[in-house]
Structure formats: structure tokens, C-alpha cells
Design a protein around this motif. Sequence first.
Motif, short mmCIF file in Angstrom:
data_model
loop_
_atom_site.label_atom_id
_atom_site.label_comp_id
_atom_site.label_asym_id
_atom_site.label_seq_id
_atom_site.Cartn_x
_atom_site.Cartn_y
_atom_site.Cartn_z
N VAL A 1 40.17 -24.47 32.13
CA VAL A 1 39.51 -24.22 33.40
C VAL A 1 38.25 -25.05 33.52
O VAL A 1 37.93 -25.59 34.59
N ALA A 2 37.51 -25.20 32.42
CA ALA A 2 36.29 -26.02 32.45
C ALA A 2 36.61 -27.47 32.78
O ALA A 2 35.80 -28.17 33.40
N ALA B 1 41.45 -27.20 35.52
CA ALA B 1 42.72 -26.53 35.79
C ALA B 1 42.46 -25.19 36.48
O ALA B 1 41.41 -24.57 36.28
N SER B 2 43.42 -24.76 37.29
CA SER B 2 43.30 -23.43 37.90
C SER B 2 43.57 -22.37 36.85
O SER B 2 44.16 -22.64 35.79
N GLU B 3 43.14 -21.16 37.11
CA GLU B 3 43.39 -20.05 36.18
C GLU B 3 44.89 -19.87 35.96
O GLU B 3 45.34 -19.64 34.84
N ALA B 4 45.68 -19.99 37.04
CA ALA B 4 47.13 -19.81 36.91
C ALA B 4 47.75 -20.92 36.06
O ALA B 4 48.59 -20.66 35.19
N ASP B 5 47.33 -22.16 36.29
CA ASP B 5 47.87 -23.28 35.51
C ASP B 5 47.45 -23.17 34.04
O ASP B 5 48.23 -23.46 33.13
N ASP C 1 31.75 -23.87 38.45
CA ASP C 1 32.00 -22.51 37.96
C ASP C 1 32.42 -21.58 39.09
O ASP C 1 32.99 -20.50 38.83
N ARG C 2 32.15 -21.98 40.32
CA ARG C 2 32.55 -21.16 41.47
C ARG C 2 33.84 -21.67 42.11
O ARG C 2 34.23 -21.17 43.17
#
Length: 315
Positions: free
Chosen positions: A44-45, A48-52, A243-244
Motif C-alpha cells: 500500500v505504501a 497498491a490498493s488495499e484490495a490488490d 496516506d489518505r
Amino acid sequence: MKVAFVGKGGSGKTTCASLFALRAAATGAPVLALDADINQHLAVALGASEADAAALPTLPAHLGLIKEWLRGDNPRFTPEQMIKTTPPGHGSRLLRVVEDNPVWDATLREVVPGVRLGLAGAFDDADLGVACFHAKTGAVELLLNHLVDGRGEYVVVDMTAGADAFASGLFTRFDLTFLVCEPTQRSVGVYRQYAGYARDFGVRLAVVGNKVSDADDAAYLRDEVGDDLVGVLGRSAHVRAGDRGASRDVAGLEEANVAALDDLRAAVDAVEKDWVRYQADAVAMHRRNADAWAGPALAAQIDPDFVPGRETVTL
């Protein structure tokens, strides 16, 4: 070059690791990122999306394949006998940062352009109460033992927070270890603890100042860590926006922070690659395991005449 990012929890080490990887990739350098933190946030950092991120493969899930491939024709052990510290020898297959092989195909994904990511994976229900996280980071250590990287290539590893990074031999697998340090007494105390451990094992340690608000913060870090300080990252509106959910592309990063990331890369590039020392450290850590619990059977895995390097890569 292999680089690690360590530091106390909350210091921003995952953010710094991701920014380093993104900046290197933006300049065209090949980048392999590995998340060896118990909190798996590097995907994510990086953007990437949370789902990916949740759908990415993990290294431990393919440990059988990893051992089978890396063992190759090495006659000193079977794949089942390999452990996380098993060093390569004649007949072993060595990995390269840029190549196609079954291990990379199964375990890595390009989460953003130019950055391929591998995950140690998070705890699942079966692990709770019966396993430690080092069972997962062992796959990362085994890969790094067999990974031949060259100038202009970067292997970036986000390590677990705190002194736990020294609880396995993984901490010896890097050309340079960046300790992310905030301008606070607690963070500097963690630096001093790390520096002591690093000194005992000959680990190259450099400090990255993070969340630096002003010249006083920077001066405080210089006074406390001295010449170990190689770069200072200021508080970043771009990082906060990321982060948002905003873009994490380093093209939007503040100029001073981009310059600091380039300073980190210059510090890495200045390190002299030493494959003899790298293999010797792997062998020493493997012997510690042999002496502690496995005895002669594990020690017999060591090939005393082998040194990894590009000229020894077996395809």
C-alpha cells in the motif's frame, strides 16, 4: 545493492523504504522490494490498493518451490533439508534481480511500474499461538542468500520494527542498513541499541532522519548520531496525501525530500560490494544454527569453496 530499512515502530521506516524504491525506479533502476515486516504495509505504501495488496502472493506459500529451485543440483542437501540460513554452493541456482524464473513468476508482482514486490505474509489463524514471524521471514533470508545483485540494481527490504530485526540472520544480508530515526530521545535510543548490535556483526549502518520539521530537528540528529546521518526527510504534505489515498508517485514529492532520497542512494552506491564477505557471513550464521540445535548434518550443507557472484549464476 541490497538495502534494509529498520527502526522503532512508528518511525516511518515503511514510508522511507517505499519512497527509496519509488525514487530509484523513477530513475530507471531495477527495483525488487521485499516486505519482511510483521505489519505488511509496503504494498500500500508503494501505491497498491488495499484490495490488490490483500490478493498478492506470499513467499512462504511457495516455500517448497523456492527450495526446489534454489537447491538445483547441489549435492550437499535435499530441498527438504534446506533451512532459512542454508548458503548456496556449487550446483545451487542463484537468482538475479532482472530475470524470468519460476520463483519470481510465483511470488513477485509489479505493484507499480518498475517495482516488483514479494511478501513474507501476515499471520493467519493457524499461526496464532504456535508460530513466530521468523518462520515467514525465513523465506526472505533464503532468497537473499541466493540472490546475486549488481550495480544499479536495488533490493529494498522493509524489516520488522524494533530490535526484533536482529532475532534472525536476515540482518546480515544487506550492503547497507538504513535506520530510520525521528528527532526524539526514544528514537535515538533505538539507534544506539541497533548500532551496538550492528557493530558486533560488522553490519554497515546509516541513519535516515525522518519527520524532521526544522533546522533544530536536523541539528539534534546530527549531534546525536554524528557521521552515521546520511539524509534527512522533512515532514511531507505529499506523503500525508498518499496516506489518505492520493497518488504516491514521487514526482509530487517535495524537492528537498527527493534530494534526500538521492543522498541515500549515493550512500548505498558508495559501498564496495564484497561477495567473499557476504558468503562468509551467511556461512557464519548457518554455523550458529548448526552449533545451537542441528549439529553436523546442518554444517555439512556448507560448501567451503563457493563464493556467489554473477560469473557463478546457473540458469
